[in-house]
Write a protein that holds these residues in place. Structure first.
Motif, PDB file in Angstrom:
ATOM      1  N   PHE A 232      27.095  33.560  39.068  1.00 43.75           N
ATOM      2  CA  PHE A 232      28.121  33.863  38.074  1.00 43.75           C
ATOM      3  C   PHE A 232      29.264  34.758  38.561  1.00 43.75           C
ATOM      4  N   ALA A 233      29.090  35.445  39.670  1.00 43.45           N
ATOM      5  CA  ALA A 233      30.105  36.404  40.103  1.00 43.45           C
ATOM      6  C   ALA A 233      31.424  35.727  40.465  1.00 43.45           C
ATOM      7  N   GLN A 234      31.380  34.683  41.311  1.00 45.42           N
ATOM      8  CA  GLN A 234      32.632  34.049  41.723  1.00 45.42           C
ATOM      9  C   GLN A 234      33.317  33.303  40.586  1.00 45.42           C
ATOM     10  N   PRO A 235      32.590  32.528  39.761  1.00 45.85           N
ATOM     11  CA  PRO A 235      33.260  31.945  38.591  1.00 45.85           C
ATOM     12  C   PRO A 235      33.874  32.993  37.670  1.00 45.85           C
ATOM     13  N   ALA A 236      33.248  34.167  37.567  1.00 47.18           N
ATOM     14  CA  ALA A 236      33.810  35.237  36.743  1.00 47.18           C
ATOM     15  C   ALA A 236      35.144  35.703  37.305  1.00 47.18           C
ATOM     16  N   ARG A 237      35.199  35.894  38.622  1.00 48.13           N
ATOM     17  CA  ARG A 237      36.459  36.318  39.238  1.00 48.13           C
ATOM     18  C   ARG A 237      37.539  35.262  39.067  1.00 48.13           C
ATOM     19  N   ASP A 238      37.149  34.001  39.198  1.00 50.47           N
ATOM     20  CA  ASP A 238      38.134  32.926  39.065  1.00 50.47           C
ATOM     21  C   ASP A 238      38.631  32.799  37.628  1.00 50.47           C
ATOM     22  N   LEU A 239      37.752  32.999  36.661  1.00 45.90           N
ATOM     23  CA  LEU A 239      38.176  32.963  35.260  1.00 45.90           C
ATOM     24  C   LEU A 239      39.206  34.044  34.990  1.00 45.90           C
ATOM     25  N   ILE A 240      38.988  35.214  35.543  1.00 45.03           N
ATOM     26  CA  ILE A 240      39.935  36.313  35.352  1.00 45.03           C
ATOM     27  C   ILE A 240      41.292  35.962  35.948  1.00 45.03           C
ATOM     28  N   GLU A 241      41.291  35.356  37.122  1.00 48.65           N
ATOM     29  CA  GLU A 241      42.566  34.971  37.737  1.00 48.65           C
ATOM     30  C   GLU A 241      43.314  33.959  36.872  1.00 48.65           C
ATOM     31  N   LEU A 242      42.585  33.038  36.269  1.00 45.67           N
ATOM     32  CA  LEU A 242      43.227  32.033  35.424  1.00 45.67           C
ATOM     33  C   LEU A 242      43.743  32.640  34.114  1.00 45.67           C
ATOM     34  N   LEU A 243      43.082  33.671  33.625  1.00 43.93           N
ATOM     35  CA  LEU A 243      43.511  34.318  32.387  1.00 43.93           C
ATOM     36  C   LEU A 243      44.697  35.261  32.601  1.00 43.93           C
ATOM     37  N   LYS A 244      44.891  35.720  33.824  1.00 48.75           N
ATOM     38  CA  LYS A 244      46.040  36.565  34.186  1.00 48.75           C
ATOM     39  C   LYS A 244      46.177  37.789  33.270  1.00 48.75           C
ATOM     40  N   PRO A 245      45.171  38.653  33.247  1.00 47.71           N
ATOM     41  CA  PRO A 245      45.270  39.842  32.391  1.00 47.71           C
ATOM     42  C   PRO A 245      46.361  40.791  32.861  1.00 47.71           C
ATOM     43  N   MET A 246      47.079  41.359  31.912  1.00 44.87           N
ATOM     44  CA  MET A 246      48.134  42.310  32.215  1.00 44.87           C
ATOM     45  C   MET A 246      47.608  43.739  32.114  1.00 44.87           C
ATOM     46  N   GLU A 247      48.268  44.651  32.781  1.00 45.32           N
ATOM     47  CA  GLU A 247      47.949  46.074  32.658  1.00 45.32           C
ATOM     48  C   GLU A 247      48.027  46.461  31.183  1.00 45.32           C
ATOM     49  N   GLY A 248      46.999  47.146  30.710  1.00 50.17           N
ATOM     50  CA  GLY A 248      46.981  47.599  29.325  1.00 50.17           C
ATOM     51  C   GLY A 248      46.408  46.601  28.337  1.00 50.17           C
ATOM     52  N   ALA A 249      45.871  45.482  28.831  1.00 51.23           N
ATOM     53  CA  ALA A 249      45.362  44.440  27.944  1.00 51.23           C
ATOM     54  C   ALA A 249      44.080  44.883  27.236  1.00 51.23           C
ATOM     55  N   ARG A 250      43.920  44.402  26.018  1.00 50.36           N
ATOM     56  CA  ARG A 250      42.667  44.556  25.267  1.00 50.36           C
ATOM     57  C   ARG A 250      41.877  43.267  25.468  1.00 50.36           C
ATOM     58  N   VAL A 251      40.703  43.394  26.080  1.00 52.06           N
ATOM     59  CA  VAL A 251      39.947  42.223  26.530  1.00 52.06           C
ATOM     60  C   VAL A 251      38.562  42.233  25.905  1.00 52.06           C
TER      61      VAL A 251
END
Length: 267
Positions: A24-43
């Protein structure tokens, strides 16, 4: 045996040490890249488990952001709070304990398949995301898992395979429902998301054979097997499965797993 394997401390420990880092670690990192979270985001990380997504999301959200993990398993949340140090909340789909539209990003990694009413579960995931916020969902694809198939084949010699399969379907009722990208895309579009895209990535999963067998015995099917077998029966099973895996895979189990990533914007 507890009703959910994720309430079992043995499974939680195996999940933290073996399953999460490998699968699950690598798919988790890839999901985050696709979601493109911004600084200050509520996640919100739905089905956070031991925090595979949350731990990589925290630095992306930064000091001004907030990452919250929600899960039905208190035992999993205790690990996430201790190791990832994210905010955690006990809750389950399709009744997330949050108001409408409070998160900028909502991630749901490999969790929708665990909910019988997947349509309502997806609506709930979208509900807690703000307008124009981003939602990301992952699901396993259709590539075969030869190691899991071999283990189940041998387990079926000791406990009726139908019983093991029924127990698995009861816990993961929608497994395979999203294994085809076109269907996955359609389901996401129907649940209130716009600009939806589905991308498939293939991962080579590699772990020591001993670790794989440990993780299988800590699973729901493994727990059923252990409950049904005598001490001698369990030793007999473990000897058979160890011999079969040594012959088929050797020291390491390796297989390719495909993952579908569905990302969209709340309309």
């Amino acid at each position: 045996m507890t009703s959910s394997p994720y309430r079992n401390p043995v499974l939680v420990d195996v999940y933290r040490r073996i399953t999460a880092p490998v699968q699950f670690a690598q798919p988790a990192r890839d999901l985050i890249e696709l979601l493109k979270p911004m600084e200050g985001a509520r996640v919100l990380d739905v089905g956070t488990g031991t925090g595979a997504v949350a731990q990589h999301m925290i630095p992306r959200a930064g000091k001004g952001g907030r990452v919250v993990g929600v899960d039905a398993s208190i035992e999993m949340l205790q690990v996430a709070r201790r190791t990832v140090r994210c905010a955690v909340v006990a809750g389950a789909l399709p009744a997330l304990p949050f108001r409408d539209g409070v998160f900028d990003i909502v991630a749901a990694g490999f969790v929708i398949s665990h909910v019988a009413d997947y349509e309502q579960a997806l609506r709930d995931v979208v509900r807690v995301c703000r307008g124009q916020g981003r939602v990301g969902v992952t699901a396993w694809g259709s590539l075969p898992n030869p190691a899991a198939q071999l283990w189940s084949e041998i387990a079926g010699r000791f406990v009726p395979r139908s019983e093991l399969d029924t127990a698995f379907r009861a816990h993961v009722p929608c497994e395979g429902l999203f294994s085809e990208p076109v269907r996955f895309l359609g389901v996401l579009k129907e649940r209130g998301l716009a600009s939806v895209s589905v991308e498939t990535r293939v991962y080579r999963c590699r772990m020591p054979t001993a670790d794989f067998l440990t993780s299988r015995m800590a699973s729901l099917q493994g727990s059923i097997l252990s409950d049904r077998l005598t001490a001698d029966g369990r030793r007999h099973f473990e000897n058979q499965v160890a011999e079969a895996f040594s012959t088929r895979f050797g020291v390491f189990v390796e297989c390719d797993r495909d993952v579908h990533f569905g990302v969209g914007v709340r309309a």
